[in-house]
Enzyme design. Structure first.
Site, PDB file in Angstrom:
ATOM      1  N   LYS A  79      31.855  33.808  16.966  1.00 58.05           N
ATOM      2  CA  LYS A  79      31.800  33.483  18.392  1.00 58.05           C
ATOM      3  C   LYS A  79      31.022  34.578  19.109  1.00 58.05           C
ATOM      4  CE  LYS A  79      34.944  32.301  22.239  1.00 58.05           C
ATOM      5  NZ  LYS A  79      36.366  32.056  22.587  1.00 58.05           N
ATOM      6  N   SER A 154      37.514  27.725  24.445  1.00 52.29           N
ATOM      7  CA  SER A 154      36.146  28.186  24.633  1.00 52.29           C
ATOM      8  C   SER A 154      35.404  28.439  23.325  1.00 52.29           C
ATOM      9  CB  SER A 154      36.168  29.483  25.454  1.00 52.29           C
ATOM     10  OG  SER A 154      36.847  30.518  24.731  1.00 52.29           O
ATOM     11  N   SER A 178      42.053  28.997  23.087  1.00 54.32           N
ATOM     12  CA  SER A 178      40.621  28.796  22.831  1.00 54.32           C
ATOM     13  C   SER A 178      40.231  28.715  21.367  1.00 54.32           C
ATOM     14  CB  SER A 178      39.805  29.890  23.517  1.00 54.32           C
ATOM     15  OG  SER A 178      39.840  29.714  24.913  1.00 54.32           O
TER      16      SER A 178
END
EC number: 6.3.5.7
Length: 487
Positions: A79, A154, A178
């Site tokens: 990420k 996210s 997330s």
């Protein structure tokens, strides 16, 4: 099954038997990214040449007879809020669009030491603020099961990459769900470890008392392997727990007989899609069939978790994001004086959702409102934590849906922030209490994955993994893959 859809431990077995080289596996994944990422849009930055170099180094070490771990030579991705030395880290924000960190996050360093091969950096909601990855400043990521739907957020880019065969595993961050919510939407395994189990050093902060890094994998075995590689005390993170890291793989026994599992009734309330609720209840019944004792229970303050979170998290975000002012690093938009430069930089560098949360947080911390809002939210947080403590006096685990719905359509909730926030209804309380939780596939509704969430006592990740593994071995949901052909 295609090479790019194998689990990481299955690839590791092939590598150890020398039936394939890491360079060949890495090249296959790079080809897969080239074939499908134009539609999925999981990657922000690709590091193909660096990945091939790392793979060749692992192959050379294996040829020399060196002892290698289970992740050596396995291609993965990160990420884009995890710092990577020499590779840009954007947080999917214009504010950091060209920022290149001078150091690695602790988890990145540990994966490098384990011999994992980094393919690149993955799309996300800007500064990890969102539930759909539509808040990226660059482009939205799409769900591999249905390209017209969101992957969740996210960590949507990280989860979509694993689901689409564009990485064998990924790391994400989880502030209010997330990792787990997108894992549910995309049919993979995602874990939020106990707060402090994994170092946050090198994670670009959103809400420091809530953020936690965790693994995103194709199955529970991979989750155990990755967690073991990244967990452990870190002197560079004052909040990391100085506790030994168990051998998580040894916990993977298909045995739950006698395990007591509580099922909180509050997680099956308003907003829950009936079919999702039915699928999760069937999954809980399967655990009961395997020998667990499952009972309905109550976490009475659950309804207050969402409003309390949206005071605590934005308040911490407004403080953490104050550093992006155009002075030290990142975007700088000139003005006639320093005040105008601050205003220009922050107004042009941050997207709408980040601005919304900064304003919410600044308001909650402002004079005259601190006691009425922020302090009260902290008191509610304590009540939520006590609910869990009471439940864990009786139960080993709690079982709930991960998300009240399956993946929704792109744009469906973009104009309604409150509807978007409700996507994290089932995951936020766990972050407020600092507990470990895991989402794994437990069925399909409308042809889309549904996730079962298991919640554990602090630092009881091994129990979570054991129950998840037992369920996984008795079902086939984790073996299903999206039909994402070559364009």
């Amino acid at each position: 099954m295609e090479l790019f859809y194998l689990a990481a431990h299955e690839l590791s077995d092939l590598l150890n038997r020398k039936e394939i080289s890491s360079e060949e596996a890495t090249a296959a994944i790079i080809d897969r990214i080239e074939a499908v990422d134009g539609r999925v849009q999981a990657y922000l930055t690709r590091t193909a040449e660096q990945a091939l170099e790392q793979a060749r180094a692992v192959d050379a070490a294996r040829a020399r007879g060196e002892t290698l771990g289970p992740l050596a030579g396995v291609p993965m991705a990160l990420k884009d809020n995890l710092c990577t030395e020499g590779v840009r880290t954007t947080c999917s924000s214009r504010m950091l669009a060209d920022w290149v960190p001078p150091y690695d996050a602790t988890v990145v360093r540990r994966l490098k030491e384990a011999g994992a091969v980094m393919l690149g950096k993955l799309n996300m909601d800007e500064f990890a603020m969102g539930s759909s990855t539509e808040n990226s400043s660059f482009f939205p990521t799409r769900n591999p099961w249905d390209l017209e739907r969101v992957p969740g957020g996210s960590s949507g880019g990280a989860v979509a990459a694993v689901a689409a065969g564009e990485a064998y595993f990924a790391l994400g961050s989880d502030t209010g769900g997330s990792i787990r919510q997108p894992a549910s939407f995309c049919g993979v395994v995602g874990m939020k470890p106990t707060y402090g189990r994994v170092s946050r050093y090198g994670l670009v902060a959103f809400a420091s008392s809530l953020d936690q890094i965790g693994p995103i994998t194709r199955d529970v075995t991979d989750c155990a392997l990755v967690l073991e590689a990244i967990a452990g005390h870190d002197p560079l993170d004052s909040t990391s727990a100085d506790l030994p890291v168990p051998d998580y793989r040894s916990a993977l026994k298909p045995e739950v007989k006698g395990l007591k599992i509580g099922v909180p009734r509050e997680y099956f309330g308003a907003g829950m899609e009936p079919e999702v609720a039915a699928i999760v209840r069937r999954a809980i019944a399967k655990l009961e069939e395997l020998g667990a004792v499952c009972e309905e229970t109550s976490l009475p303050h659950t309804e207050y978790a969402l409003p309390a979170y949206y005071l605590v998290a934005p308040a911490e975000a407004s403080s953490n994001l104050a550093r992006y002012d155009g002075v030290s690093y990142g975007l700088r938009v000139p003005g006639k004086d320093i005040t105008e430069m601050y205003m220009n930089t922050r107004s042009q560098g941050f997207g709408p959702e980040v601005k919304r949360r900064i304003m919410l947080g600044t308001y909650a911390l402002s004079s005259g409102y601190y006691d009425a809002y922020y302090l009260k939210a902290l008191k509610v947080r304590t009540l939520i934590r006590r609910d869990f403590e009471t439940a864990f006096e009786k139960y080993d685990l709690l079982a709930t849906p991960t998300s009240p719905t399956v993946a929704f359509r792109l744009g469906e909730k973009a104009g309604d922030p409150l509807a978007m926030y409700l996507s994290d209804l089932c995951t936020i309380p766990i972050n407020m209490a600092g507990l470990p939780a895991l989402s794994l596939p437990c069925g399909f509704s409308q042809g889309l994955p549904v996730g079962l969430q298991l919640i554990g006592r602090p630092f009881a990740e091994a129990t979570l993994l054991q129950a998840a593994y037992a369920f996984e071995q008795s079902t086939e949901y984790h073996r299903r893959r999206p039909e994402l052909g070559v364009a």
